[in-house]
Design a protein around this motif. Structure first.
Motif, PDB file in Angstrom:
ATOM      1  N   ALA A   1       0.823  -1.210   0.000  1.00 23.51           N
ATOM      2  CA  ALA A   1       0.000   0.000   0.000  1.00 23.51           C
ATOM      3  C   ALA A   1       0.857   1.260   0.000  1.00 23.51           C
ATOM      4  O   ALA A   1       0.466   2.284  -0.560  1.00 23.51           O
ATOM      5  N   SER A   2       2.041   1.191   0.614  1.00 25.34           N
ATOM      6  CA  SER A   2       2.902   2.379   0.673  1.00 25.34           C
ATOM      7  C   SER A   2       3.477   2.726  -0.691  1.00 25.34           C
ATOM      8  O   SER A   2       3.992   3.827  -0.886  1.00 25.34           O
ATOM      9  N   HIS A   3       3.414   1.779  -1.637  1.00 19.72           N
ATOM     10  CA  HIS A   3       3.926   2.023  -2.987  1.00 19.72           C
ATOM     11  C   HIS A   3       2.814   2.341  -3.982  1.00 19.72           C
ATOM     12  O   HIS A   3       3.099   2.842  -5.071  1.00 19.72           O
ATOM     13  N   LEU A   4       1.563   2.016  -3.636  1.00 25.03           N
ATOM     14  CA  LEU A   4       0.463   2.244  -4.561  1.00 25.03           C
ATOM     15  C   LEU A   4       0.071   3.719  -4.583  1.00 25.03           C
ATOM     16  O   LEU A   4       0.153   4.406  -3.555  1.00 25.03           O
ATOM     17  N   PRO A   5      -0.380   4.226  -5.731  1.00 26.74           N
ATOM     18  CA  PRO A   5      -0.889   5.600  -5.782  1.00 26.74           C
ATOM     19  C   PRO A   5      -2.096   5.741  -4.850  1.00 26.74           C
ATOM     20  O   PRO A   5      -2.882   4.801  -4.693  1.00 26.74           O
ATOM     21  N   PRO A   6      -2.277   6.897  -4.232  1.00 22.38           N
ATOM     22  CA  PRO A   6      -3.437   7.080  -3.336  1.00 22.38           C
ATOM     23  C   PRO A   6      -4.770   6.790  -4.023  1.00 22.38           C
ATOM     24  O   PRO A   6      -5.700   6.290  -3.382  1.00 22.38           O
ATOM     25  N   ALA A   7      -4.867   7.081  -5.327  1.00 20.69           N
ATOM     26  CA  ALA A   7      -6.128   6.835  -6.040  1.00 20.69           C
ATOM     27  C   ALA A   7      -6.474   5.354  -6.069  1.00 20.69           C
ATOM     28  O   ALA A   7      -7.659   4.986  -6.065  1.00 20.69           O
ATOM     29  N   TRP A   8      -5.449   4.489  -6.106  1.00 20.49           N
ATOM     30  CA  TRP A   8      -5.711   3.052  -6.116  1.00 20.49           C
ATOM     31  C   TRP A   8      -6.349   2.617  -4.801  1.00 20.49           C
ATOM     32  O   TRP A   8      -7.388   1.957  -4.780  1.00 20.49           O
ATOM     33  N   THR A   9      -5.700   2.976  -3.706  1.00 23.23           N
ATOM     34  CA  THR A   9      -6.217   2.573  -2.402  1.00 23.23           C
ATOM     35  C   THR A   9      -7.616   3.147  -2.179  1.00 23.23           C
ATOM     36  O   THR A   9      -8.502   2.471  -1.637  1.00 23.23           O
ATOM     37  N   ALA A  10      -7.819   4.385  -2.629  1.00 25.32           N
ATOM     38  CA  ALA A  10      -9.138   5.012  -2.469  1.00 25.32           C
ATOM     39  C   ALA A  10     -10.209   4.247  -3.241  1.00 25.32           C
ATOM     40  O   ALA A  10     -11.289   3.955  -2.702  1.00 25.32           O
ATOM     41  N   LEU A  11      -9.933   3.900  -4.503  1.00 29.08           N
ATOM     42  CA  LEU A  11     -10.937   3.218  -5.322  1.00 29.08           C
ATOM     43  C   LEU A  11     -11.251   1.832  -4.759  1.00 29.08           C
ATOM     44  O   LEU A  11     -12.418   1.422  -4.713  1.00 29.08           O
ATOM     45  N   ILE A  12     -10.217   1.102  -4.337  1.00 25.32           N
ATOM     46  CA  ILE A  12     -10.453  -0.238  -3.785  1.00 25.32           C
ATOM     47  C   ILE A  12     -11.294  -0.137  -2.514  1.00 25.32           C
ATOM     48  O   ILE A  12     -12.219  -0.941  -2.290  1.00 25.32           O
ATOM     49  N   THR A  13     -10.991   0.856  -1.691  1.00 19.66           N
ATOM     50  CA  THR A  13     -11.764   1.055  -0.454  1.00 19.66           C
ATOM     51  C   THR A  13     -13.211   1.423  -0.776  1.00 19.66           C
ATOM     52  O   THR A  13     -14.163   0.912  -0.160  1.00 19.66           O
ATOM     53  N   ILE A  14     -13.387   2.327  -1.738  1.00 20.67           N
ATOM     54  CA  ILE A  14     -14.742   2.735  -2.144  1.00 20.67           C
ATOM     55  C   ILE A  14     -15.541   1.528  -2.631  1.00 20.67           C
ATOM     56  O   ILE A  14     -16.715   1.340  -2.257  1.00 20.67           O
ATOM     57  N   LYS A  15     -14.909   0.690  -3.453  1.00 21.76           N
ATOM     58  CA  LYS A  15     -15.634  -0.468  -3.994  1.00 21.76           C
ATOM     59  C   LYS A  15     -15.973  -1.474  -2.895  1.00 21.76           C
ATOM     60  O   LYS A  15     -17.019  -2.137  -2.935  1.00 21.76           O
ATOM     61  N   LYS A  16     -15.101  -1.594  -1.933  1.00 25.40           N
ATOM     62  CA  LYS A  16     -15.407  -2.485  -0.805  1.00 25.40           C
ATOM     63  C   LYS A  16     -16.714  -2.053  -0.135  1.00 25.40           C
ATOM     64  O   LYS A  16     -17.612  -2.881   0.102  1.00 25.40           O
ATOM     65  N   PHE A  17     -16.841  -0.746   0.174  1.00 28.02           N
ATOM     66  CA  PHE A  17     -18.058  -0.256   0.827  1.00 28.02           C
ATOM     67  C   PHE A  17     -19.244  -0.244  -0.138  1.00 28.02           C
ATOM     68  O   PHE A  17     -20.376  -0.580   0.248  1.00 28.02           O
ATOM     69  N   HIS A  18     -18.986   0.138  -1.384  1.00 29.02           N
ATOM     70  CA  HIS A  18     -20.063   0.242  -2.376  1.00 29.02           C
ATOM     71  C   HIS A  18     -20.761  -1.102  -2.565  1.00 29.02           C
ATOM     72  O   HIS A  18     -22.006  -1.197  -2.529  1.00 29.02           O
ATOM     73  N   PHE A  19     -19.973  -2.168  -2.771  1.00 31.69           N
ATOM     74  CA  PHE A  19     -20.600  -3.468  -3.056  1.00 31.69           C
ATOM     75  C   PHE A  19     -21.189  -4.097  -1.801  1.00 31.69           C
ATOM     76  O   PHE A  19     -22.148  -4.869  -1.887  1.00 31.69           O
ATOM     77  N   SER A  20     -20.654  -3.760  -0.651  1.00 32.24           N
ATOM     78  CA  SER A  20     -21.283  -4.228   0.581  1.00 32.24           C
ATOM     79  C   SER A  20     -22.645  -3.558   0.752  1.00 32.24           C
ATOM     80  O   SER A  20     -23.638  -4.200   1.136  1.00 32.24           O
ATOM     81  N   ALA A  21     -22.677  -2.244   0.411  1.00 32.37           N
ATOM     82  CA  ALA A  21     -23.964  -1.528   0.462  1.00 32.37           C
ATOM     83  C   ALA A  21     -24.938  -2.098  -0.557  1.00 32.37           C
ATOM     84  O   ALA A  21     -26.141  -2.279  -0.272  1.00 32.37           O
TER      85      ALA A  21
END
Length: 742
Positions: free
Chosen positions: A241-261
């Motif tokens: 995660a420390s090497h990934l662009p912030p946009a990557w971590t943000a999108l993966i996190t968003i999709k985690k919550f989005h699909f759970s919702a």
């Protein structure tokens, strides 16, 4: 409809040195066939690399075929050659370090195994990107995307099995710059591509109007897979995660919550259909909370408008559905709304899996059927070389331990026994009351010719100087590492003091990533200490015998005067006892010569013993009859046992010789006792015996010291070469660390 992440490719540059490296390796290691025989194969290999990775990789189906063919050829070549052919393969990291001011230098990957690993990574990235770029507006397009993501996930899964094939420690010099070769990164990419495949399947289910409960379980598995991706990205240190662009971590996190919702929303619809009005409201409230978390992450402005629009659409649907459900329940149903903690969890349904493309799973078969043939005819499988080296090691160990080692053991027993009996000095003292024995004169001439004492002193000075030079090299290498560690600490302090509160320097500290170098330094230091102790033992031996060796190497008159003379009178030289002792000593000498001949014959046989043709024939037979693939050393155990039997006769002869020596030595002891009893016990005789014996022993000590010093000189020369390479390795490692922040 591209709301998926595009995986970056690992980029490389042309390798003009690659043809020469292949030709040189073949020339040096395949004596029976020259590199010209492989001119076309080398040209083809270089062309495949150029087409597959050197020109930049684009997200097209054509590139899939180029990467597959180059990988298949690489995999086949690795069955013929070892990974290390003295050629580096430069590749950029997938993501530049977040703390770098400039693009870091490419990593010089050291082997063909690394090249294969990177090619497979790029193939996985290409499959994934083709899936992401599918419009997914029709069932066929969604199926293509799903299949592409599954292929990508399958290749990332396969990369796990290839990690152990990378030479141990080969990536440590690169430190955190080689993060994309770590298990955490590969697992992150594998989970991400599997999540995107599951998302495509969920989309198809929505399109095909699957039941709400089914769609909910599919959506929950999407959320779980994105969550697995986040968990994997936090493994190891430093984390992926420390090497990934912030946009990557943000999108993966968003999709985690989005699909759970989305999963909770679909279950609420099923609850409504089954008249579970209280459960419907509870799930809508949970879904609304999850959607809010997704939207909060999206509002940071680092994800696409399409993603934000999807979340807002879901949030709007949840708001209107919840308002309607509460109104209906309050006015009509009056159903109890349970707390969120009492809701049954939505069990995710996994409908995709990692699928390794057949062209990768059976690359050799694909190359034969569709890839244009194997090529490289005449190159023996690398497994054959390994098998031959195994046999050579066993052969050399057998000759060294069972034959030469036995000879040296018997030699030492015979020499120590004669020394304890003061032979042949005692015989020489009475046989030649005046002058020196011819054998001793020969020894003295040898020491004089070699300028023995002067030679020994020069060699000892050489060793002392080399040891001092080795200390300097090792200390200089450690100074380089210490300097880099100081620079790293200074950069860490400067970065953290200039950064917002809580933001830390993510690059690992020097002492965490240079362990392989500091451990080597400890080994070198221990080796130097042991060598110094051995040098001290040799020096003590020299100092103990220096005076006698000086006499032995001096002029003949001085040597003769150092040995007491016996008074004239009757001699014991012609007695039956002395003649018998002479005969026994000659027998001992003949046995010694026989041992030398046995050992020499065995070593000569070993030097000519080449099982290459037998191993190749056996390998071909096994591959043909059993359909076996990669050649393995264990196939040839029976062949090795048969071939090693040719050395059994030498071992038996050496053992028999040793038994004969024991008999002769025992007889010498008996006859020597009788000789001592019959001999005059004059102090002059005893003094002459001791002087002759000391000179004889001095010669043997001189030879031991010269042998020890010769080995010492070679040892330090080799060590200086290793330390010079080690120092250069430290400099290269420091350079790579500095390039991270250049």
């Amino acid at each position: 409809m591209n709301n998926h992440l595009l995986l970056p490719f690992k980029k490389t540059a042309p390798l003009p040195s690659l043809p020469g490296a292949l030709r040189t390796y073949i020339s040096e290691h395949f004596k029976t066939i020259g590199p010209e025989a492989f001119k076309d194969d080398i040209h083809q290999f270089v062309r495949l690399r150029r087409d597959a990775v050197e020109g930049g990789i684009e997200n097209h189906r054509e590139n899939i075929g180029r990467l597959i063919k180059y990988h298949a050829t690489l995999a086949y070549l690795l069955s013929k050659l070892p990974p290390d052919i003295n050629q580096v393969f430069p590749y950029d990291p997938t993501f530049p370090p977040t703390y770098a001011l400039h693009t870091p230098a490419p990593l010089p990957l050291p082997t063909l195994a690394h090249e294969r690993f990177v090619v497979l990574y790029n193939l996985a990235a290409c499959f994934s990107n083709l899936g992401a770029l599918e419009p997914r507006t029709t069932p066929d397009s969604i199926k293509r995307a799903t299949a592409a993501f599954q292929n990508s996930s399958g290749i990332f899964t396969h990369l796990f099995t290839l990690l152990p094939s990378l030479p141990k420690g080969s990536l440590e010099p690169f430190g955190s710059a080689a993060f994309d070769f770590k298990e955490g990164y590969i697992e992150t990419m594998k989970s991400l591509t599997e999540a995107m495949a599951q998302e495509c399947f969920w989309q198809q289910a929505v399109h095909d109007k699957y039941k709400n409960g089914t769609v909910a379980r599919l959506a929950m598995k999407v959320s779980e897979l994105y969550d697995q991706t986040l968990v994997a990205s936090q493994k190891e240190f430093p984390s992926t995660a420390s090497h990934l662009p912030p946009a990557w971590t943000a999108l993966i996190t968003i999709k985690k919550f989005h699909f759970s919702a989305a999963a909770q929303y679909r279950m609420s619809v099923e609850d409504l259909e089954k008249n579970r009005y209280g459960l419907e409201i509870a799930r809508l409230e949970v879904a609304q909370g999850l959607a809010k978390k997704a939207l909060d992450n999206a509002k940071r402005g680092i994800v696409s408008d399409l993603v934000i629009a999807d979340i807002k659409t879901l949030s709007s649907t949840l708001t209107s559905s919840l308002a309607r459900a509460k109104k209906d329940n309050d006015l009509i149903y009056l159903d109890l709304v349970p707390p969120a903690g009492e809701l049954a969890s939505v069990q995710g349904a996994l409908m995709v899996k990692p699928v390794l493309p057949k062209e990768v799973e059976d690359s050799l078969g694909w190359l034969i059927r569709e890839g244009g043939g194997l090529g490289w005819e005449g190159l023996v499988d690398y497994g054959v070389h390994v098998a031959i080296s195994v046999y050579d090691d066993r052969k050399e160990s057998f000759v060294r331990d069972e034959i030469v080692g036995k000879k040296e053991e018997v030699d030492e027993i015979a020499a120590s026994t004669l020394q304890s009996l003061n032979l042949p000095g005692a015989l020489q003292a009475v046989e030649r009351p005046m002058g020196l024995p011819p054998s001793l004169l020969g020894m003295a001439e040898e020491v004089r010719r070699e300028r023995g004492p002067e030679r020994v002193r020069k060699m000892m000075d050489n060793i002392k100087s080399s040891r001092r030079q080795a200390d300097v090299l090792l200390n200089e290498a450690l100074d380089v590492l210490d300097q880099e560690a100081e620079e790293d600490e200074a950069l860490r302090a400067r970065y953290e003091s200039a950064s917002p509160s809580g933001l830390r320097w993510t690059r690992p500290a020097s002492h965490e990533v240079n362990k392989h170098l500091t451990q080597q330094a400890e080994t070198f230091r221990s080796t130097l200490n042991q060598a110094a102790a051995s040098d001290g033992v040799v020096r003590e031996k020299w100092e103990q015998w220096e005076d006698q060796i000086e006499v032995l190497g001096g002029n003949e008159d001085a040597l003769s005067n150092s040995v007491p003379r016996l008074p004239t009178g009757p001699s014991l030289s012609s007695t039956p006892l002395t003649r018998l002792l002479h005969t026994l000593l000659e027998s001992l000498s003949d046995l010694s010569n026989a041992r030398t001949q046995i050992a020499s014959t065995a070593k000569g046989l070993a030097s000519r013993d080449d099982v290459r043709s037998l191993v190749i024939s056996e390998a071909n037979s096994i591959q043909r009859d059993a359909g076996a693939g990669e050649v393995r050393a264990e196939w040839f155990e029976g062949l090795f046992e048969r071939e090693l039997r040719k050395y059994e006769s030498a071992r038996e002869e050496m053992e028999g010789n040793g038994r004969e020596v024991e008999v002769v030595l025992e007889e010498i002891r008996v006859q020597n006792e009788a000789f001592l009893a019959s001999r005059r016990t004059s102090p002059t005789i005893k003094a002459r015996e001791n002087a002759l014996q000391d000179l004889d022993l001095a010669y043997h000590r001189y030879r031991e010291v010269v042998l020890n010093l010769t080995e010492g000189v070679k040892f330090y020369n080799d060590l200086l070469t290793l330390l010079t390479g080690y120092k250069n390795d430290c400099k290269e490692w420091v350079w790579s660390r500095r390039s991270d922040v250049s």
